[in-house]
Write a protein that holds these residues in place. Structure first.
Motif, PDB file in Angstrom:
ATOM      1  N   THR A 111       0.831  -1.206   0.000  1.00  0.00           N
ATOM      2  CA  THR A 111       0.000   0.000   0.000  1.00  0.00           C
ATOM      3  C   THR A 111       0.865   1.255   0.000  1.00  0.00           C
ATOM      4  O   THR A 111       0.596   2.210  -0.734  1.00  0.00           O
ATOM      5  CB  THR A 111      -0.928  -0.006   1.218  1.00  0.00           C
ATOM      6  OG1 THR A 111      -1.771  -1.171   1.178  1.00  0.00           O
ATOM      7  CG2 THR A 111      -1.812   1.238   1.234  1.00  0.00           C
ATOM      8  N   LEU A 112       1.901   1.264   0.829  1.00  0.00           N
ATOM      9  CA  LEU A 112       2.790   2.421   0.884  1.00  0.00           C
ATOM     10  C   LEU A 112       3.501   2.637  -0.444  1.00  0.00           C
ATOM     11  O   LEU A 112       3.666   3.780  -0.904  1.00  0.00           O
ATOM     12  CB  LEU A 112       3.810   2.239   2.014  1.00  0.00           C
ATOM     13  CG  LEU A 112       3.244   2.240   3.441  1.00  0.00           C
ATOM     14  CD1 LEU A 112       4.341   1.953   4.455  1.00  0.00           C
ATOM     15  CD2 LEU A 112       2.562   3.563   3.746  1.00  0.00           C
ATOM     16  N   ILE A 113       3.920   1.538  -1.086  1.00  0.00           N
ATOM     17  CA  ILE A 113       4.587   1.662  -2.388  1.00  0.00           C
ATOM     18  C   ILE A 113       3.628   2.218  -3.428  1.00  0.00           C
ATOM     19  O   ILE A 113       3.979   3.075  -4.245  1.00  0.00           O
ATOM     20  CB  ILE A 113       5.146   0.295  -2.825  1.00  0.00           C
ATOM     21  CG1 ILE A 113       6.286  -0.140  -1.884  1.00  0.00           C
ATOM     22  CG2 ILE A 113       5.636   0.341  -4.273  1.00  0.00           C
ATOM     23  CD1 ILE A 113       6.820  -1.523  -2.168  1.00  0.00           C
ATOM     24  N   ALA A 114       2.355   1.732  -3.394  1.00  0.00           N
ATOM     25  CA  ALA A 114       1.361   2.225  -4.352  1.00  0.00           C
ATOM     26  C   ALA A 114       1.094   3.718  -4.153  1.00  0.00           C
ATOM     27  O   ALA A 114       0.957   4.475  -5.117  1.00  0.00           O
ATOM     28  CB  ALA A 114       0.063   1.425  -4.208  1.00  0.00           C
ATOM     29  N   ILE A 115       1.031   4.155  -2.881  1.00  0.00           N
ATOM     30  CA  ILE A 115       0.803   5.582  -2.605  1.00  0.00           C
ATOM     31  C   ILE A 115       1.980   6.415  -3.127  1.00  0.00           C
ATOM     32  O   ILE A 115       1.793   7.486  -3.719  1.00  0.00           O
ATOM     33  CB  ILE A 115       0.612   5.796  -1.099  1.00  0.00           C
ATOM     34  CG1 ILE A 115      -0.722   5.158  -0.635  1.00  0.00           C
ATOM     35  CG2 ILE A 115       0.616   7.286  -0.758  1.00  0.00           C
ATOM     36  CD1 ILE A 115      -0.928   5.211   0.857  1.00  0.00           C
ATOM     37  N   LEU A 158       4.038  10.180  -7.202  1.00  0.00           N
ATOM     38  CA  LEU A 158       5.022  10.492  -8.237  1.00  0.00           C
ATOM     39  C   LEU A 158       4.350  10.705  -9.585  1.00  0.00           C
ATOM     40  O   LEU A 158       4.719  11.611 -10.346  1.00  0.00           O
ATOM     41  CB  LEU A 158       6.053   9.361  -8.323  1.00  0.00           C
ATOM     42  CG  LEU A 158       7.159   9.524  -9.374  1.00  0.00           C
ATOM     43  CD1 LEU A 158       7.959  10.788  -9.087  1.00  0.00           C
ATOM     44  CD2 LEU A 158       8.064   8.302  -9.385  1.00  0.00           C
ATOM     45  N   ALA A 159       3.333   9.873  -9.893  1.00  0.00           N
ATOM     46  CA  ALA A 159       2.623  10.024 -11.164  1.00  0.00           C
ATOM     47  C   ALA A 159       1.892  11.361 -11.242  1.00  0.00           C
ATOM     48  O   ALA A 159       1.891  12.032 -12.278  1.00  0.00           O
ATOM     49  CB  ALA A 159       1.640   8.871 -11.343  1.00  0.00           C
ATOM     50  N   VAL A 160       1.276  11.774 -10.126  1.00  0.00           N
ATOM     51  CA  VAL A 160       0.581  13.066 -10.107  1.00  0.00           C
ATOM     52  C   VAL A 160       1.581  14.203 -10.306  1.00  0.00           C
ATOM     53  O   VAL A 160       1.319  15.167 -11.061  1.00  0.00           O
ATOM     54  CB  VAL A 160      -0.180  13.239  -8.774  1.00  0.00           C
ATOM     55  CG1 VAL A 160      -0.722  14.653  -8.649  1.00  0.00           C
ATOM     56  CG2 VAL A 160      -1.327  12.237  -8.692  1.00  0.00           C
ATOM     57  N   LEU A 161       2.728  14.112  -9.651  1.00  0.00           N
ATOM     58  CA  LEU A 161       3.749  15.150  -9.792  1.00  0.00           C
ATOM     59  C   LEU A 161       4.236  15.253 -11.234  1.00  0.00           C
ATOM     60  O   LEU A 161       4.377  16.357 -11.789  1.00  0.00           O
ATOM     61  CB  LEU A 161       4.920  14.857  -8.855  1.00  0.00           C
ATOM     62  CG  LEU A 161       6.097  15.849  -8.903  1.00  0.00           C
ATOM     63  CD1 LEU A 161       5.630  17.241  -8.539  1.00  0.00           C
ATOM     64  CD2 LEU A 161       7.210  15.395  -7.969  1.00  0.00           C
ATOM     65  N   LEU A 162       4.485  14.107 -11.866  1.00  0.00           N
ATOM     66  CA  LEU A 162       4.937  14.114 -13.260  1.00  0.00           C
ATOM     67  C   LEU A 162       3.861  14.673 -14.182  1.00  0.00           C
ATOM     68  O   LEU A 162       4.168  15.403 -15.139  1.00  0.00           O
ATOM     69  CB  LEU A 162       5.313  12.693 -13.686  1.00  0.00           C
ATOM     70  CG  LEU A 162       6.564  12.089 -13.013  1.00  0.00           C
ATOM     71  CD1 LEU A 162       6.784  10.669 -13.472  1.00  0.00           C
ATOM     72  CD2 LEU A 162       7.797  12.935 -13.322  1.00  0.00           C
ATOM     73  N   ALA A 163       2.591  14.352 -13.895  1.00  0.00           N
ATOM     74  CA  ALA A 163       1.507  14.892 -14.718  1.00  0.00           C
ATOM     75  C   ALA A 163       1.425  16.412 -14.601  1.00  0.00           C
ATOM     76  O   ALA A 163       1.210  17.114 -15.595  1.00  0.00           O
ATOM     77  CB  ALA A 163       0.181  14.250 -14.304  1.00  0.00           C
TER      78      ALA A 163
END
Length: 241
Positions: A109-113, A118-123
């Protein structure tokens, strides 16, 4: 005699590889006496018990199996004590881990968060880069080849270029469109002041052959070019005589 003591005497003798005859000779007793001890029919005297303990290299209580009997009868596992203060803690049951292992589901769960953040930041970074490189206005230059005063439409020939998908751009005007003349500077020595003509919202009927510079407002993701492109401003460069 207790069968535990008899069994213990038998096990210790066999473990040291001594026969009943040899043991009897070492203790100064008969082989029958040793046999009776191991069969539980009699108990060695105190002197013989001490001699047996010294011969086998064990404590007297270990020889008699006292410690083993106590553990077996009690049935309570030894308590875990702290290394410094020596205070006893809760007994640990057989099969109960000292500490629960780390949950693999929690780790996933922590890895998924972390990956989601990171994906939101890159977007957001990508969106910023796209917006930073997206023009607010598109300007074309060309010659008016057709004009419709009824619908306020006109067509500009931008020539052959790889920048636009078509050579001819259809333009539309409305009440927000501004018009401007690019008036050249007066020649030096004429004594007339240079004045620019201010932009006006008064519509001008464009004529074929006029050189124009046309600006389109594409802020907010307006698609361009389209079948009819709304003009933000028109600057007339030259007119036919």
């Amino acid at each position: 005699m207790s069968t535990t003591i008899a069994q213990r005497l038998y096990e210790l003798r066999r473990a040291h590889g001594i026969s009943q005859e040899d043991l009897a000779r070492k203790l100064g007793v008969s082989r029958q006496a040793v046999s009776k001890w191991e069969c539980g029919e009699s108990v060695p005297g105190t002197d013989n018990l001490i001699a047996l303990a010294r011969l086998y290299g064990v404590e007297l209580d270990a020889l008699l199996g006292i410690g083993r009997d106590a553990d077996a009868d009690d049935g309570v596992p030894a308590q875990v004590t702290s290394g410094s203060g020596g205070a006893a803690t809760r007994p640990v049951s057989a099969g109960e881990p000292a500490e629960p292992p780390a949950s693999p589901n929690r780790r996933r769960t922590l890895i998924a968060i972390a990956y989601g953040a990171l994906a939101v930041l890159l977007a957001l970074i990508l969106l910023y880069c796209v917006r930073a490189n997206t023009p607010d206005y598109i300007v074309i230059e060309g010659t008016v080849v057709a004009s419709d005063g009824v619908f306020d439409d006109f067509v500009v020939d931008v020539g052959y270029t790889e920048q636009y998908p078509s050579r001819y751009i259809v333009c539309s005007t409305d009440s927000t469109t501004t018009y401007d003349y690019n008036v050249p500077d007066e020649p030096a020595g004429t004594g007339e002041a240079d004045e620019s003509v201010p932009a006006s919202r008064e519509p001008i009927e464009l004529q074929e052959g006029w050189k124009v510079s046309v600006s389109f407002d594409v802020r907010g993701g307006v698609k361009w070019p389209q079948a009819r492109n709304l003009v933000d401003s028109i600057q007339i460069e030259t007119e036919l005589a």
